[in-house]
Design an enzyme around this catalytic site. Sequence first.
Site: not given
Length: 187
Positions: A21, A67, A92, A113
Amino acid sequence: MNKFLIVGLGNIGPEYALTRHNAGFMVLDRLAAQHGFTFSLTRLAYTAKWQYKGKQFFFVKPTTYMNLSGKAVLYYMKQENIPVENILVLTDDKDLPFGKLRMKPKGSPGGHNGLRNIDELLNTQAYTRLRIGIGNDFAKGKQVDFVLGQFSEDEMIQLPDYLDRLGEVVLAFCTMGIQFAMNNYNQ
């Protein structure tokens, strides 16, 4: 002088450092190591400035967690007076195999997100994104563990070359334009 806002998405903290991530952070860290600029903790992000081939780069690694990445993007876009067409977001992408990349001038968040928050706060999807393939080799219900997990041993061996190629794409986007970057690097 043309200014560019280059945003690498990721999560802060040592527990996320080498996770899939954090691929966006990794590309910016690699560029910093290769070109000798450093990041400083500033408002909402780690930031760095660098000049190359007559262009000014403003690099951002949001500290807001994935997020809420849009807060940092919007803040620095306004603070540095950078037009949306000069924004590049590195993220990613589990729908691309590891080692593949795709640059797009706009698009949907596709379940990401961080991108969704950027879209909402910028009130547009018309900013360039560089999608970094991390693959999707996970069992049903294990997506979060995979995305927040470390790269495999094999991937770690290939990662330096992959990060170098992604860094080349960033430089090509800013110096040669999006069309050149997409034609020469999209797979």
